[in-house]
Design an enzyme around this catalytic site. Structure first.
Site, short mmCIF file in Angstrom:
data_model
loop_
_atom_site.label_atom_id
_atom_site.label_comp_id
_atom_site.label_asym_id
_atom_site.label_seq_id
_atom_site.Cartn_x
_atom_site.Cartn_y
_atom_site.Cartn_z
N TYR A 91 0.86 -1.19 0.00
CA TYR A 91 0.00 0.00 0.00
C TYR A 91 0.89 1.23 0.00
O TYR A 91 1.86 1.31 0.77
CB TYR A 91 -0.89 0.01 1.24
CG TYR A 91 -1.70 1.30 1.41
CD1 TYR A 91 -2.98 1.40 0.89
CD2 TYR A 91 -1.17 2.39 2.08
CE1 TYR A 91 -3.73 2.56 1.03
CE2 TYR A 91 -1.90 3.57 2.22
CZ TYR A 91 -3.18 3.65 1.70
OH TYR A 91 -3.90 4.80 1.83
N GLU A 102 -3.55 7.46 -3.83
CA GLU A 102 -3.54 6.18 -3.12
C GLU A 102 -3.35 5.05 -4.13
O GLU A 102 -4.13 4.92 -5.06
CB GLU A 102 -4.85 5.99 -2.36
CG GLU A 102 -4.88 4.73 -1.52
CD GLU A 102 -6.21 4.58 -0.78
OE1 GLU A 102 -6.19 4.54 0.46
OE2 GLU A 102 -7.25 4.49 -1.45
#
Length: 402
Positions: A125, A213
Site C-alpha cells: 500500500y 492512493e
C-alpha cells in the site's frame, strides 16, 4: 473545498489517475476501457493475451467484494477469453455496484477496464497525502497492501510507515530506496519502487492533488514493481490550472443532490438521517449535527450555505433538501456575522410558500439583523417554529422528525 472531501470522492477519477501515471512514467499493467459488452469483446480479442482482468469502473473502493443490483457478484474478475469479457461486461455495464463505500444505493457502472493479468508475489500500500501532525506532505506505505488500510492501522499500526516529504525538494532517491528496502521489496525491484515513490510525489505537487492512493502496488513474480490500482483526489480550487483533469469528471458517479448544490455554490454532503440541516459556516454545521445526535436525531445532510447566501440560494437549498424523501423535519441554524439573518428569513419564507412545504420547520437565528428576521417570520403567518436556544431548537427538530 477539496474534491476528495466529498463522500463520493468526486474527482478521484481512475481514468485521470491512469493517465497521470503514464505521463509520469509510473509502471502499470496495460489497460483499455470499454463502454459496451461488444467493445469489451473486441478489446479482449485484440489485446495480445487471453490472460486479462476485467474491472467495473465505479468510483468506490471494495469493488472486488461488491455486488451488482442484478445479483452478479464482484466488480473485479479474471477472464481467459473474449467471450468471458463480453459476458462479464454485460452483467456489469448499466447495473449498479454496491460496496461498503457506495451505500445501499450503489453506483452505476458505465464502463469496464480490461487489463493484462500480472501475477503478484506480494502486495503493498502506498499513499501521498497531507498530514495534520507534520503540517506537510507525507508518503504512507505498508507491506500489507491489497486490503483495507484502515483495518491494518487498527490491528497492526506498526506495519504502516510514514515518511515526511520536503515540499520543495521532494523525496530523495536515498530515502526512497531505504523505504523500499524497509518494506521488504526484493533488491531487483527496489529501484523501480523508489522511482514510483518519487514520481508519485511529483504528480501530487504538479497537479495540486489532495490524495494519491495506490492499493495495491505489486511486486510481480517476474521481479517487477507495478501500480495495479489507484485513486486520486484533486483540489477544486486548482481547476483553472488543470482543466484537462477536471474535464474527466463523471457526474453519474456522484450524488445528484451534491452536484446540484455545487452548481449553486452550496457546500452539501448527503447523509442517511431524517433531519434536513441548513447552516452557515462549516464549524457551526458540524456542531449542529452533533447537537442533533446528542438529542437522539440523525442529520440527513451537511449543508453550509456560506457567508454570501442570498434568498435565492436559500430557496435552492430547500429544494435540494426536499428531494430526499427521508427528510421528516428541517432545522435551520444561522449565526449572522457576515450573513444577514433577514436574508435567510426572506429565503425561508419564499421557499416555504413557493415549494408548498409541508414538513415541520425549526428556525434558530442569531446575530446580524436578527430582530428584523424574527419579525418577518412572525408576520408571514407560516407554521415556522422559531426558537432561540440551540438545545431547545435541536430537540424540537428531533421530536418533529419522529
Amino acid at each position: 473545498m477539496f474534491a476528495s472531501f466529498r463522500t463520493t470522492g468526486s474527482l478521484a477519477r481512475r481514468a485521470a489517475s491512469a493517465g497521470q501515471r503514464q505521463i509520469y512514467g509510473i509502471p502499470t499493467p496495460k489497460s483499455i476501457v470499454a463502454k459496451s459488452p461488444e467493445e469489451a469483446y473486441s478489446v479482449a480479442q485484440n489485446f495480445g493475451t487471453d490472460k486479462l482482468v476485467i474491472k467495473a469502473q465505479v468510483l468506490a473502493g471494495g469493488r472486488g467484494k461488491g455486488k451488482f443490483d442484478n445479483g452478479f457478484q464482484g466488480g473485479v474478475h479474471t477472464i481467459d477469453n473474449p467471450q468471458q469479457a463480453r459476458e462479464y461486461a454485460g452483467k456489469m455495464i448499466g447495473s449498479k455496484l454496491i460496496t461498503k463505500q457506495t451505500g445501499a444505493g450503489g453506483r452505476i457502472c458505465n464502463a469496464v477496464m480490461l487489463a493484462e493479468r500480472r501475477d503478484p508475489s506480494h502486495e503493498y500500500y502506498v499513499a501521498v497525502l497531507n498530514d495534520r501532525v507534520t503540517q506537510g506532505v507525507v508518503l504512507v506505505a505498508s507491506n500489507q497492501g491489497g486490503m483495507n488500510i484502515e483495518e491494518v492501522a487498527a490491528t497492526n499500526p506498526g506495519a504502516i510507515i510514514t515518511t515526511p516529504i520536503d515540499f520543495e525538494k521532494g523525496l530523495s532517491k536515498s530515502t526512497a530506496l531505504e523505504l523500499a528496502k524497509t518494506l521488504g521489496i526484493k533488491e531487483g525491484g527496489q529501484e523501480e519502487a523508489a522511482n514510483i515513490f518519487i514520481n508519485l510525489y511529483k504528480i501530487f505537487k504538479d497537479k495540486d492533488a489532495t490524495q494519491i492512493e495506490i492499493n495495491p502496488m505489486s511486486e510481480t513474480v517476474d521481479g517487477h514493481v507495478l501500480c495495479m490500482d489507484a485513486k486520486f483526489g484533486f483540489d477544486d480550487n486548482a481547476e483553472f490550472r488543470h482543466e484537462d483533469i477536471f474535464a474527466l469528471r463523471d457526474i453519474s458517479q456522484e450524488e445528484p443532490s451534491e452536484v446540484e448544490a455545487q452548481k449553486a455554490g452550496l457546500n452539501f454532503i448527503k447523509l442517511d438521517g431524517s433531519i434536513g440541516c441548513l447552516v452557515n459556516g462549516a464549524g457551526l454545521a458540524m456542531a449542529t449535527m452533533d447537537v442533533l445526535a446528542l438529542h437522539g436525531g440523525n442529520p440527513a445532510n451537511f449543508l453550509d450555505v456560506g457567508g454570501g447566501a442570498t434568498p435565492e440560494t436559500v430557496k435552492k437549498a430547500f429544494e435540494i433538501l426536499l428531494t430526499d424523501p427521508k427528510v421528516k423535519s428541517i432545522f435551520i441554524n444561522i449565526f449572522g456575522g457576515i450573513m444577514r439573518c433577514d436574508y435567510i428569513a426572506e429565503g425561508v419564507i419564499k421557499a416555504t410558500k413557493e415549494l408548498g412545504l409541508t414538513i415541520p420547520l425549526v428556525v434558530r437565528l442569531k446575530g446580524t439583523m436578527e430582530a428584523e428576521a424574527k419579525a418577518m417570520i412572525k408576520a408571514s403567518g407560516l407554521k415556522i417554529v422559531a426558537l432561540d436556544s440551540l438545545d431547545e431548537a435541536a430537540e424540537t427538530a428531533v421530536q418533529l422528525a419522529v
